[in-house]
Write a protein that holds these residues in place. Structure first.
Motif, PDB file in Angstrom:
ATOM      1  N   GLY A 172     -41.535  -7.805  25.794  1.00 58.27           N
ATOM      2  CA  GLY A 172     -42.619  -7.235  24.997  1.00 58.27           C
ATOM      3  C   GLY A 172     -42.621  -7.674  23.540  1.00 58.27           C
ATOM      4  N   LEU A 173     -41.715  -8.567  23.141  1.00 57.22           N
ATOM      5  CA  LEU A 173     -41.691  -9.007  21.748  1.00 57.22           C
ATOM      6  C   LEU A 173     -42.548 -10.260  21.559  1.00 57.22           C
ATOM      7  CD1 LEU A 173     -37.964  -8.556  20.717  1.00 57.22           C
ATOM      8  CD2 LEU A 173     -39.791  -6.880  20.910  1.00 57.22           C
ATOM      9  N   ASP A 174     -43.053 -10.413  20.337  1.00 58.79           N
ATOM     10  CA  ASP A 174     -43.814 -11.626  20.056  1.00 58.79           C
ATOM     11  C   ASP A 174     -42.827 -12.775  19.792  1.00 58.79           C
ATOM     12  OD1 ASP A 174     -42.828 -11.267  17.514  1.00 58.79           O
ATOM     13  OD2 ASP A 174     -44.705 -10.518  16.681  1.00 58.79           O
ATOM     14  N   PRO A 175     -43.331 -14.003  19.685  1.00 59.50           N
ATOM     15  CA  PRO A 175     -42.418 -15.144  19.529  1.00 59.50           C
ATOM     16  C   PRO A 175     -41.460 -15.005  18.350  1.00 59.50           C
ATOM     17  CG  PRO A 175     -44.619 -15.923  20.007  1.00 59.50           C
ATOM     18  CD  PRO A 175     -44.733 -14.437  19.820  1.00 59.50           C
ATOM     19  N   VAL A 176     -41.944 -14.441  17.246  1.00 54.74           N
ATOM     20  CA  VAL A 176     -41.059 -14.266  16.084  1.00 54.74           C
ATOM     21  C   VAL A 176     -39.936 -13.290  16.426  1.00 54.74           C
ATOM     22  CG1 VAL A 176     -40.924 -13.469  13.689  1.00 54.74           C
ATOM     23  CG2 VAL A 176     -42.917 -14.779  14.456  1.00 54.74           C
ATOM     24  N   GLY A 177     -40.308 -12.190  17.052  1.00 54.77           N
ATOM     25  CA  GLY A 177     -39.328 -11.176  17.432  1.00 54.77           C
ATOM     26  C   GLY A 177     -38.308 -11.726  18.413  1.00 54.77           C
ATOM     27  N   ARG A 178     -38.782 -12.533  19.357  1.00 56.62           N
ATOM     28  CA  ARG A 178     -37.866 -13.104  20.354  1.00 56.62           C
ATOM     29  C   ARG A 178     -36.888 -14.058  19.686  1.00 56.62           C
ATOM     30  NH1 ARG A 178     -42.592 -13.753  23.782  1.00 56.62           N
ATOM     31  NH2 ARG A 178     -42.452 -16.002  23.584  1.00 56.62           N
ATOM     32  N   ASN A 179     -37.414 -14.830  18.740  1.00 57.16           N
ATOM     33  CA  ASN A 179     -36.579 -15.786  18.035  1.00 57.16           C
ATOM     34  C   ASN A 179     -35.498 -15.067  17.215  1.00 57.16           C
ATOM     35  OD1 ASN A 179     -35.868 -18.424  17.357  1.00 57.16           O
ATOM     36  ND2 ASN A 179     -36.932 -18.215  15.386  1.00 57.16           N
ATOM     37  N   GLN A 180     -35.871 -13.935  16.623  1.00 57.86           N
ATOM     38  CA  GLN A 180     -34.895 -13.168  15.840  1.00 57.86           C
ATOM     39  C   GLN A 180     -33.754 -12.685  16.743  1.00 57.86           C
ATOM     40  OE1 GLN A 180     -37.795 -10.497  14.212  1.00 57.86           O
ATOM     41  NE2 GLN A 180     -37.470 -11.231  12.118  1.00 57.86           N
ATOM     42  N   MET A 196     -38.444  -4.670  15.629  1.00 59.79           N
ATOM     43  CA  MET A 196     -37.474  -3.964  14.786  1.00 59.79           C
ATOM     44  C   MET A 196     -36.746  -2.898  15.606  1.00 59.79           C
ATOM     45  SD  MET A 196     -39.879  -3.592  11.421  1.00 59.79           S
ATOM     46  CE  MET A 196     -38.783  -2.657  10.372  1.00 59.79           C
ATOM     47  N   ARG A 197     -37.488  -2.215  16.463  1.00 53.04           N
ATOM     48  CA  ARG A 197     -36.848  -1.202  17.320  1.00 53.04           C
ATOM     49  C   ARG A 197     -35.790  -1.837  18.214  1.00 53.04           C
ATOM     50  NH1 ARG A 197     -40.930   3.533  18.419  1.00 53.04           N
ATOM     51  NH2 ARG A 197     -42.236   3.108  16.622  1.00 53.04           N
ATOM     52  N   GLN A 198     -36.157  -2.982  18.744  1.00 54.36           N
ATOM     53  CA  GLN A 198     -35.230  -3.655  19.651  1.00 54.36           C
ATOM     54  C   GLN A 198     -33.977  -4.117  18.898  1.00 54.36           C
ATOM     55  OE1 GLN A 198     -35.589  -3.064  22.484  1.00 54.36           O
ATOM     56  NE2 GLN A 198     -35.341  -4.720  23.933  1.00 54.36           N
ATOM     57  N   ARG A 199     -34.167  -4.547  17.645  1.00 52.46           N
ATOM     58  CA  ARG A 199     -33.006  -4.976  16.855  1.00 52.46           C
ATOM     59  C   ARG A 199     -32.136  -3.776  16.470  1.00 52.46           C
ATOM     60  NH1 ARG A 199     -35.170  -7.634  12.184  1.00 52.46           N
ATOM     61  NH2 ARG A 199     -37.315  -7.401  12.910  1.00 52.46           N
ATOM     62  N   LEU A 200     -32.783  -2.648  16.258  1.00 50.16           N
ATOM     63  CA  LEU A 200     -31.998  -1.433  15.995  1.00 50.16           C
ATOM     64  C   LEU A 200     -31.237  -1.031  17.263  1.00 50.16           C
ATOM     65  CD1 LEU A 200     -31.176   0.820  14.086  1.00 50.16           C
ATOM     66  CD2 LEU A 200     -33.272   2.051  14.686  1.00 50.16           C
ATOM     67  N   GLY A 201     -31.881  -1.242  18.408  1.00 50.96           N
ATOM     68  CA  GLY A 201     -31.199  -0.991  19.687  1.00 50.96           C
ATOM     69  C   GLY A 201     -29.951  -1.859  19.811  1.00 50.96           C
ATOM     70  N   LEU A 202     -30.084  -3.104  19.390  1.00 47.15           N
ATOM     71  CA  LEU A 202     -28.933  -4.007  19.409  1.00 47.15           C
ATOM     72  C   LEU A 202     -27.845  -3.503  18.455  1.00 47.15           C
ATOM     73  CD1 LEU A 202     -30.073  -7.748  19.337  1.00 47.15           C
ATOM     74  CD2 LEU A 202     -28.455  -6.683  20.902  1.00 47.15           C
ATOM     75  N   ALA A 203     -28.266  -3.071  17.281  1.00 45.59           N
ATOM     76  CA  ALA A 203     -27.301  -2.561  16.290  1.00 45.59           C
ATOM     77  C   ALA A 203     -26.527  -1.392  16.882  1.00 45.59           C
ATOM     78  CB  ALA A 203     -28.034  -2.131  15.022  1.00 45.59           C
ATOM     79  N   GLN A 204     -27.238  -0.522  17.562  1.00 50.72           N
ATOM     80  CA  GLN A 204     -26.626   0.633  18.218  1.00 50.72           C
ATOM     81  C   GLN A 204     -25.573   0.179  19.230  1.00 50.72           C
ATOM     82  OE1 GLN A 204     -26.306   2.070  22.019  1.00 50.72           O
ATOM     83  NE2 GLN A 204     -28.188   0.905  21.711  1.00 50.72           N
TER      84      GLN A 204
END
Ligand SMILES: Nc1ncnc2c1ncn2[C@@H]1O[C@H](COP(=O)(O)OP(=O)(O)O)[C@@H](O)[C@H]1O
Ligand SMILES: [Mg+2]
Length: 330
Positions: free
Chosen positions: A172-180, A147-155
């Motif tokens: 450092g993301l899990d497979p679900v996070g990487r897929n997102q 979620m932090r990384q996606r917020l980083g992307l939003a920024q």
């Protein structure tokens, strides 16, 4: 300057200086030339210490190159002209944990010089895009790494940039996070954005990128070099041979490929070969020396193994930092 390319650089070198009076020099980039077309997702792949972050910092004008030149979005490298059209997600971006998604975007948008009303008009759709719309008021300290990384992307997206530069976006993301993250990048490609991303993970770039460059020890391998990677027919052959040691030693020098020797009861020779002609060549050499082939097996190399063939299996020697490991005197 080439407007058709989002990134177009030639012969970029970077030398870091360290030690007393900067006398220790370390060449982190060695004449890197690279072009990334508009609307492309480009992946820069390389082991840790290869120089990926250094290249990003040179492209963004955060640090200066020592040689070479080029342009970003048609503006010459290092000029400020293109900055407003670039979104940047640094490696290990840490957002203050007291923020929630909304306040973080207010803050970062303000830093980019966006007015409050522009930020407010964009942030909902951006949080929707990165999948954080329903967590917009959750404090960042309760966010997962993904979620932090996606917020980083939003920024990085808030000022609606044409080019996104992402340093290890899935690290450092899990497979679900990487897929997102991959899903978001695909959506951005649909919207015509250019994405330049770094990764040390092969699968990551393989799954999402239109083109790949491989950086190793500051040297970039582009298109044709990388094509070797996707050569589907590179296979590893293992031959069980019957031979005495002197005969074997004599014949190994004649084989024009790298041979790995293994002795566990029987003698096994492993070679990476790409066609039947090469297999025949090796078999002929062995047979001419009177060596019998008792068994042969083959295995198609994974992309990972081919990548490692290019960058070397070990990263241990990529660092010039003086964190000397205690070596046992011989
Ligand atoms: N500021 C610096 N001063 C000296 N050496 C550096 C500096 N930053 C990076 N390096 C060195 O340059 C090389 C490339 O680093 P970096 O670009 O961070 O690699 P990557 O992002 O591919 O892991 C490494 O050997 C690193 O130790
Ligand atoms: Mg890095």
């Amino acid at each position: 300057m080439n407007e058709a390319q989002a990134i177009d650089v030639h012969g970029i070198s970077k030398v870091y200086r360290g030690g007393l009076f900067g006398r220790r020099k370390f060449r982190a980039l060695n004449e890197v030339s690279l072009a990334v077309g508009r609307g492309e997702i480009f992946g820069l792949l390389g082991p840790n210490g290869a120089g990926k972050t250094t290249l990003i910092k040179v492209l963004l004008g955060i640090i200066r190159n020592n040689g070479g030149s080029g342009s970003l979005l048609g503006e010459s490298l290092g000029s400020r002209g293109s900055r407003g059209r670039i979104g940047y997600l640094p490696e290990n971006l840490r957002m203050d944990s007291h923020h929630n998604a909304l306040s973080a975007l207010d803050f970062y948008g303000g830093l980019s010089g966006l007015s409050r009303s522009v930020i407010r008009s964009r942030r909902d759709s951006i949080l929707e895009l990165v999948g954080l719309a329903d967590r917009r008021k959750t404090p960042v300290k309760e966010y997962s790494k993904g979620m932090r990384q996606r917020l980083g992307l939003a920024q990085a997206l808030l000022h609606d940039p044409d080019l996104l530069v992402l340093d290890e976006p899935t690290d450092g993301l899990d497979p679900v996070g990487r897929n997102q993250i991959r899903g978001i990048l695909r959506e951005l490609r649909e919207r015509g954005k250019t994405v330049f991303l770094n990764s040390h993970i092969l699968q990551e770039v393989e799954l999402i990128c239109d083109r790949i460059g491989i950086l190793n020890h500051g040297v970039l391998l582009m298109d044709s070099g990388v094509a070797a990677l996707s050569q589907q027919d590179t296979q590893e052959f293992t031959l069980e041979v019957v031979a005495d040691e002197p005969t074997l030693l004599g014949v190994l020098g004649e084989i024009p490929f790298t041979v790995n020797e293994q002795h566990d009861g029987v003698t096994k020779l492993s070679l990476r070969l790409s066609n039947q002609g090469e297999v025949d060549q090796v078999v002929d050499i062995l047979r001419r020396a009177g060596i019998s082939i008792a068994a042969m097996s083959r295995r198609t190399l994974s992309l990972e193994e081919r990548f490692l063939d290019i960058v070397g299996t070990s990263n241990d020697d990529t660092s010039e930092t003086p964190n000397d490991e205690t070596s046992t005197p011989t």
